[in-house]
Design a protein around this motif. Structure first.
Motif, short mmCIF file in Angstrom:
data_model
loop_
_atom_site.label_atom_id
_atom_site.label_comp_id
_atom_site.label_asym_id
_atom_site.label_seq_id
_atom_site.Cartn_x
_atom_site.Cartn_y
_atom_site.Cartn_z
N SER A 178 18.46 55.47 -5.16
CA SER A 178 17.54 54.34 -5.26
C SER A 178 18.21 53.14 -4.60
O SER A 178 19.44 53.08 -4.50
CB SER A 178 17.22 54.00 -6.72
N VAL A 179 17.39 52.18 -4.16
CA VAL A 179 17.90 50.98 -3.50
C VAL A 179 17.32 49.75 -4.19
O VAL A 179 16.12 49.70 -4.49
CB VAL A 179 17.54 50.96 -2.00
N ILE A 180 18.18 48.75 -4.43
CA ILE A 180 17.76 47.49 -5.04
C ILE A 180 18.08 46.35 -4.08
O ILE A 180 19.22 46.23 -3.61
CB ILE A 180 18.48 47.24 -6.38
N ALA A 181 17.10 45.53 -3.78
CA ALA A 181 17.30 44.32 -2.97
C ALA A 181 17.31 43.10 -3.88
O ALA A 181 16.61 43.08 -4.89
CB ALA A 181 16.18 44.18 -1.94
N VAL A 182 18.12 42.09 -3.52
CA VAL A 182 18.23 40.92 -4.39
C VAL A 182 17.17 39.86 -4.11
O VAL A 182 17.15 38.82 -4.76
CB VAL A 182 19.64 40.29 -4.35
N LYS B 186 12.71 48.07 4.30
CA LYS B 186 11.53 48.85 4.71
C LYS B 186 11.46 48.94 6.22
O LYS B 186 11.19 50.01 6.79
CB LYS B 186 10.27 48.19 4.14
N ARG B 187 11.71 47.81 6.92
CA ARG B 187 11.66 47.81 8.38
C ARG B 187 12.77 48.67 8.98
O ARG B 187 12.55 49.42 9.93
CB ARG B 187 11.80 46.38 8.93
N GLN B 188 13.97 48.53 8.44
CA GLN B 188 15.13 49.20 9.02
C GLN B 188 15.13 50.71 8.77
O GLN B 188 15.55 51.48 9.62
CB GLN B 188 16.43 48.61 8.44
N ALA B 189 14.72 51.10 7.54
CA ALA B 189 14.93 52.49 7.13
C ALA B 189 13.69 53.17 6.56
O ALA B 189 13.76 54.33 6.17
CB ALA B 189 16.07 52.55 6.10
N ASP B 190 12.57 52.44 6.51
CA ASP B 190 11.34 52.97 5.91
C ASP B 190 11.59 53.45 4.47
O ASP B 190 11.11 54.50 4.05
CB ASP B 190 10.76 54.11 6.75
N VAL B 191 12.35 52.66 3.73
CA VAL B 191 12.67 52.95 2.34
C VAL B 191 12.06 51.86 1.46
O VAL B 191 12.21 50.66 1.75
CB VAL B 191 14.20 53.01 2.12
N GLU B 192 11.39 52.26 0.39
CA GLU B 192 10.83 51.30 -0.57
C GLU B 192 11.90 50.95 -1.60
O GLU B 192 12.25 51.77 -2.44
CB GLU B 192 9.61 51.89 -1.28
N ALA B 193 12.42 49.76 -1.50
CA ALA B 193 13.45 49.30 -2.44
C ALA B 193 12.81 48.58 -3.62
O ALA B 193 11.69 48.08 -3.52
CB ALA B 193 14.43 48.37 -1.73
N TYR B 194 13.53 48.55 -4.73
CA TYR B 194 13.16 47.66 -5.84
C TYR B 194 13.64 46.26 -5.49
O TYR B 194 14.55 46.09 -4.67
CB TYR B 194 13.83 48.11 -7.14
N SER B 195 13.06 45.26 -6.11
CA SER B 195 13.52 43.89 -5.92
C SER B 195 13.88 43.28 -7.27
O SER B 195 13.02 43.19 -8.15
CB SER B 195 12.44 43.05 -5.24
N ILE B 196 15.16 42.94 -7.43
CA ILE B 196 15.62 42.24 -8.63
C ILE B 196 16.39 41.01 -8.16
O ILE B 196 17.45 41.15 -7.54
CB ILE B 196 16.52 43.11 -9.53
N LYS B 197 15.86 39.85 -8.42
CA LYS B 197 16.52 38.64 -7.96
C LYS B 197 17.86 38.44 -8.67
O LYS B 197 18.08 38.96 -9.76
CB LYS B 197 15.62 37.43 -8.21
N ASN B 198 18.73 37.68 -8.01
CA ASN B 198 20.03 37.39 -8.61
C ASN B 198 19.88 36.65 -9.94
O ASN B 198 18.79 36.18 -10.28
CB ASN B 198 20.88 36.58 -7.64
N PHE B 199 20.96 36.51 -10.65
CA PHE B 199 20.91 36.05 -12.04
C PHE B 199 22.27 35.45 -12.40
O PHE B 199 23.25 35.62 -11.67
CB PHE B 199 20.60 37.23 -12.97
N ILE B 200 22.31 34.74 -13.53
CA ILE B 200 23.57 34.20 -14.04
C ILE B 200 23.67 34.43 -15.53
O ILE B 200 22.67 34.74 -16.19
CB ILE B 200 23.72 32.68 -13.74
N ASN B 201 24.86 34.27 -16.05
CA ASN B 201 25.06 34.31 -17.51
C ASN B 201 24.67 32.94 -18.05
O ASN B 201 25.44 31.98 -17.97
CB ASN B 201 26.52 34.62 -17.84
N VAL B 202 23.46 32.84 -18.56
CA VAL B 202 22.93 31.54 -18.96
C VAL B 202 23.68 30.94 -20.15
O VAL B 202 23.70 29.73 -20.34
CB VAL B 202 21.43 31.61 -19.29
N HIS B 203 24.33 31.80 -20.95
CA HIS B 203 25.08 31.30 -22.11
C HIS B 203 26.40 30.65 -21.67
O HIS B 203 26.77 29.58 -22.13
CB HIS B 203 25.37 32.43 -23.10
N GLU B 204 27.08 31.30 -20.73
CA GLU B 204 28.37 30.79 -20.28
C GLU B 204 28.22 29.61 -19.32
O GLU B 204 29.14 28.84 -19.13
CB GLU B 204 29.16 31.90 -19.58
N PHE B 205 27.05 29.51 -18.69
CA PHE B 205 26.92 28.51 -17.63
C PHE B 205 26.22 27.23 -18.06
O PHE B 205 25.71 26.49 -17.24
CB PHE B 205 26.23 29.09 -16.39
#
Length: 394
Positions: A152-156, A165-184
């Motif tokens: 499986s492939v995940i894009a940020v 999708k353009r480069q490899a014709d692969v359907e990736a999942y999309s999960i945006k970046n994140f932070i530790n909201v408690h520590e930050f």
């Protein structure tokens, strides 16, 4: 689940990928998983230098880009050999770059490839590879192979998903970046002490640029915008925390403009100390630009700034346009437009209530949409699907 995170880069290191790994690991561990990281740092130091650094460095002097490819391929081979030694311990591998993905896939363990950017474009942007060269074409083919062979492939962000999708014709999942909201959630009560530690005058207004000093991050533009800011707010200091090929350019530009005493280049700063620097920032600048096809993803620096309680001004490119709602939780400026940038800085410095509103709304958004626990849960779901796919194909 026993999970191994792999990368051919050093860990920890300066940059978003390293922060991503640390934060994801924390979220997964809090959800009860066992997580280890295998990186270039874990390899034998003598072998690292002899086989994956020195040869490429010498070859690159003769043919730019060829040495870079040699080093990356050698790192991939070393990583593969280390994975072979430990693969019996793990249910799944989450790779963080294309070479780590290929090394991990060859182990036979289900491999989820996280894609943080456009590998070939970024190599060109930082001057490691020449555009249109055989080396660039090889990297593009390596990208394609990694995306197609991963379980499986995940894009940020969405743009990287479309790129895959353009480069490899692969359907990736999309999960945006994140932070530790408690520590930050930064404690601003120690601002005076932190300024003393970093030798920053107590009475200055701080513009903070928490970025690697590379072209795509647009780091030269705050320096170019500063003279106009100083006309109205002479007690302003521009502070950079990061290293990269633009360091000398920023330094020379500041001298050329006669503002060298108003620009502070701190160099590499450990991530824990970065939190302290956010706490003394009056404004955080994330002035990213398009560079050789590269766009900013869901910037971890921007998310950290949003979580820290400082108002943010960002370039209106890539994933930054997905993170910020202009005028509500940040200000977006046209890329490379120093006039737009300087006027936006002046606007916030002039109007403290605007900065407070932007900061408050940004913090709320980060807590609701960019938590490391929520992201870890999404990753866990994809990991489980990858394990099921692998078992189904046996």
């Amino acid at each position: 689940m026993n999970i191994l995170i792999t990368t051919i880069f050093e860990y920890p290191h300066e940059g978003g990928l390293s922060t991503h790994v640390t934060t994801l690991m924390k979220g997964l561990q809090e959800r009860g998983h066992q997580v280890d990281v295998l990186s270039f740092t874990d390899m034998n130091p003598v072998t690292r230098k002899l086989f994956t650094q020195a040869p490429g460095y010498l070859i690159n002097k003769v043919k730019k880009g060829k040495g870079q490819l040699l080093n990356d391929r050698q790192k991939m081979k070393m990583l593969k050999s280390y994975i072979e030694k430990v693969k019996g311990k793990y249910d799944l591998i989450n790779s963080q770059d294309i070479y780590a993905a290929l090394a991990s896939i060859e182990s036979g363990i289900p491999t989820v490839a996280t894609v943080h950017g456009y590998f070939s474009y970024e190599a060109i942007s930082r001057g490691a590879v020449i555009q249109g060269s055989p080396e660039e074409l090889e990297i593009i083919e390596t990208e394609k192979k990694a995306y197609q062979q991963a379980t499986s492939v995940i894009a940020v962000d969405q743009r990287i998903k479309e790129y895959i999708k353009r480069q490899a014709d692969v359907e990736a999942y999309s999960i945006k970046n994140f932070i530790n909201v408690h520590e930050f959630k930064v404690d601003r009560s120690k601002a005076e002490q932190i300024k003393t530690e970093f030798e920053i005058p107590k009475d200055v207004q701080v513009l903070f640029v928490p970025r690697r000093l590379t072209e795509k991050n647009g780091v030269i533009y705050p320096t170019l915008a500063l003279p106009k800011v100083l006309e109205k707010h002479p007690n302003t200091l521009l502070v950079y925390a990061g290293t990269g090929e633009q360091y000398t350019n920023i330094e020379q530009t500041a001298y050329k403009l006669g503002i060298q005493d108003k620009v502070r280049l701190l160099g590499s700063v450990p991530h824990e100390k970065m939190k302290e620097l956010y706490s003394i920032a009056d404004i955080v600048l994330v002035p990213s630009i398009h560079s050789h096809g590269v766009e900013e993803a869901t910037s971890i620096s921007a998310l950290e700034a949003m979580g820290s309680g400082a108002p943010v001004i960002a370039g209106a490119v890539g994933g930054l346009k997905e993170i910020f709602e202009h005028e509500k939780d940040g200000l977006l400026v046209e890329e490379k437009n120093t006039e737009d940038l300087s006027q936006s800085i002046i606007r916030i410095l002039d109007d403290g209530s605007l900065g407070e509103t932007l900061s408050k709304n940004a913090r709320k958004k980060v807590e609701e949409h960019y938590s490391h626990i929520a992201a870890a849960e999404k990753y866990e779901t994809i990991y489980k699907e990858a394990l099921s796919l692998k078992q189904h194909n046996l």
